[in-house]
Motif scaffolding. Structure first.
Motif, mmCIF file in Angstrom:
data_model
loop_
_atom_site.group_PDB
_atom_site.id
_atom_site.type_symbol
_atom_site.label_atom_id
_atom_site.label_comp_id
_atom_site.label_asym_id
_atom_site.label_seq_id
_atom_site.Cartn_x
_atom_site.Cartn_y
_atom_site.Cartn_z
ATOM 1 N N LYS A 1 13.166 5.809 -2.569
ATOM 2 C CA LYS A 1 12.376 4.986 -3.503
ATOM 3 C C LYS A 1 11.231 4.284 -2.776
ATOM 4 O O LYS A 1 10.148 4.081 -3.341
ATOM 5 N N LEU A 2 11.495 3.898 -1.533
ATOM 6 C CA LEU A 2 10.447 3.254 -0.739
ATOM 7 C C LEU A 2 9.312 4.248 -0.466
ATOM 8 O O LEU A 2 8.125 3.898 -0.579
ATOM 9 N N PHE A 3 9.664 5.479 -0.111
ATOM 10 C CA PHE A 3 8.631 6.509 0.108
ATOM 11 C C PHE A 3 7.829 6.719 -1.185
ATOM 12 O O PHE A 3 6.609 6.890 -1.152
ATOM 13 N N ALA A 4 8.521 6.725 -2.297
ATOM 14 C CA ALA A 4 7.849 6.971 -3.584
ATOM 15 C C ALA A 4 6.805 5.897 -3.869
ATOM 16 O O ALA A 4 5.752 6.187 -4.456
ATOM 17 N N ALA A 5 7.080 4.665 -3.427
ATOM 18 C CA ALA A 5 6.140 3.564 -3.691
ATOM 19 C C ALA A 5 4.805 3.771 -2.984
ATOM 20 O O ALA A 5 3.783 3.185 -3.366
ATOM 21 N N ARG A 6 4.782 4.616 -1.949
ATOM 22 C CA ARG A 6 3.527 4.901 -1.254
ATOM 23 C C ARG A 6 2.498 5.550 -2.177
ATOM 24 O O ARG A 6 1.289 5.400 -1.973
ATOM 25 N N ALA A 7 2.979 6.262 -3.167
ATOM 26 C CA ALA A 7 2.056 6.947 -4.091
ATOM 27 C C ALA A 7 1.129 5.949 -4.769
ATOM 28 O O ALA A 7 -0.041 6.251 -5.041
ATOM 29 N N ILE A 8 1.653 4.747 -5.023
ATOM 30 C CA ILE A 8 0.828 3.719 -5.674
ATOM 31 C C ILE A 8 -0.323 3.312 -4.754
ATOM 32 O O ILE A 8 -1.457 3.111 -5.204
ATOM 33 N N LEU A 9 -0.055 3.227 -3.462
ATOM 34 C CA LEU A 9 -1.111 2.888 -2.503
ATOM 35 C C LEU A 9 -2.158 3.997 -2.422
ATOM 36 O O LEU A 9 -3.364 3.741 -2.419
ATOM 37 N N HIS A 10 -1.673 5.228 -2.345
ATOM 38 C CA HIS A 10 -2.605 6.363 -2.271
ATOM 39 C C HIS A 10 -3.523 6.394 -3.493
ATOM 40 O O HIS A 10 -4.715 6.654 -3.393
#
Lengths: 322, 322
Positions: A283-292
């Motif tokens: 889930k933490l990795f998935a949150a990176r998509a918001i930054l990208h």
């Protein structure tokens, strides 16, 4: 940056608190502004991944840091998230008044142990900064006693402007801050100068001087040594670490300073060592998509998200149950 | 990868041996060949910076790894450098014959603790690989007794093909290798799976099992944890670490495996901790220019060379003298 555990009644026990500073420390050092809506979505995603402490903004003058102009709105949204401890930075008394009004759970204030850095950063001596912290404590006590006050002593391990920072002076500052009513006092390697030997020595001294008020370790990866310093700090009982998703940010006022440790890599390290963080890495990795998506072209760091989890990875909580 | 100190009579005492593997491990994983002349200049520059151990090539079939076809020439040049311990890898008996003929000081052989990795990498079971090491020992003893024999047990902390690797089996392998006459046996995290807790446990066991034959720590930074593992290994008495300038290389046979720890960052970490390496960081940074020139476009990693040394940096030897 809080060191206190167990203020919330979670079903799941944790061993180490990972305190996310990206929405404040990370975003304030970019030369662009993340839309409020995206900030809130990011903070919600981080909380959904299991982060229990997030520093969500800074009550600094919007003229100085327009990236932080929406701090009140962001705090309002973040404090609606169940179980999340919401921190915000206030650089001075005026900022603390706004922070208090926002309903934030924790006000964090910066005090620099380097005289040169302190003058350059906040145009105050360290002693004046401590005096301001004392006034904020009085302000809080006159208003809402539930709000707590934290300080990370910046440039505690050395300074890129003045070089050495006297360790005895860092300890004196910590004692002064404890006496001024600060709840938790951490040590910050704002410029990536710290080494594991020094980290062990300084946090051991900090606990000897101020006991349970000894707070978070805030390390940078400027010279690749960030997680090495975490290992050293763990050995001497530090249980809260600041980190930033994607390694966003650093300290924009200290020349050559970049590189908060990466939350993803920190959580992987801790969990693989058998230390429970309560965080779900996928889930933490998935949150990176918001930054990208919200910060196109911005470098988003992290080894573990790139490499993926080891084939035989187990979370510390599963390891203990097995 | 040797753990033995003091074989040479240096004026300057050192606490930790940094064993450079870039010219072998780094260059063999590139899809291009560095000219022999540039390799030799690079090795000379590394030695001039104070590195005392360098693995300079591999006596593998030139058909498999054309990058290593000049191993004999490179060893010949490297063994002319005063005070440098020259290592070369030999994957099998045939390679060891060539290595012996080259006059290399140390033959290193890979033995993988993961059955799946061993079959995929060298098409042998781990037990067959140990048997081959035994034959190389006999070969050395029949020829030149001064040549020493080292093994790094690869995938000792887990494997990207089979997942878990049994720790008891790793220790059994280490004992078998010691009995086969290997001088120094290290543990290699070939795929970046190791964590500091495991590193402490495994190197403590290794020393209990094989005493002074316990050798180097070889860590990867695949998930950002390389130097954190170094700190853990130092605590349990490991005094030799493999690293690669610019973080070149990894293991080309293990899927998803990249990232030797960066020599520059390792040396900075050790020196700043007060541990003498005998290495001059400015000269080490200067050696990077040879890589940039000879391998245009190749990513050359390292935080410390990018950030520069801290303003208050002192070498461990100066610190001790002051």
């Amino acid at each position: 940056m809080s060191s206190a555990m167990g203020e919330r009644t979670d079903q799941q026990q944790i061993d180490v608190i990972v305190s996310e500073v990206g929405p404040r420390d990370g975003l304030q050092s970019l030369h662009r502004t993340m839309p409020t809506e995206a900030k809130v979505r990011w903070i919600e995603a981080l909380a959904a991944a299991g982060l229990r402490e997030i520093e969500v903004g800074s009550f600094v003058s919007p003229k100085l840091l327009p990236q932080m102009a929406d701090a009140t709105e962001v705090v309002a949204a973040a404090t609606k998230i169940a179980g999340l401890k919401v921190l915000a930075l206030a650089p001075n008394l005026k900022g603390a008044e706004r922070a208090l009004a926002s309903g934030v759970h924790v006000i964090s204030m910066p005090v620099s142990a380097s005289r040169a850095h302190s003058m350059s950063n906040v145009r105050m001596t360290p002693e004046d900064a401590v005096e301001q912290v004392r006034q904020v404590r009085l302000l809080i006590d006159a208003h809402v006693r539930a709000t707590s006050l934290e300080v990370g002593i910046s440039t505690a391990f050395g300074c890129s402007i003045q070089g050495d920072v006297d360790e005895d002076y860092v300890m004196q500052l910590a004692v002064m801050l404890a006496e001024a009513g600060v709840d938790s006092i951490g040590l910050s390697d704002s410029v990536g100068y710290a080494n594991p030997t020094q980290v062990r020595r300084m946090f051991t001294r900090l606990r000897a001087e101020i006991g349970d008020k000894a707070g978070a370790g805030h390390f940078h990866n400027t010279r690749g040594q960030g997680l090495a310093n975490v290992v050293a700090a763990l050995e001497v009982g530090v249980t809260t670490f600041d980190a930033s998703q994607g390694g966003l940010g650093g300290c924009p006022y200290a020349p050559g300073a970049t590189g908060n440790i990466v939350t993803e890599d920190l959580v992987f390290l801790l969990e693989s060592m058998g230390l429970r963080t309560g965080i779900d890495l996928e889930k933490l990795f998935a949150a990176r998509a918001i930054l990208h998506e919200a910060l196109p072209g911005e470098p988003i760091y992290g080894h573990t998200p790139e490499a993926g989890l080891p084939k035989n990875f187990v979370y510390a909580r599963e390891h203990r149950n097995s």
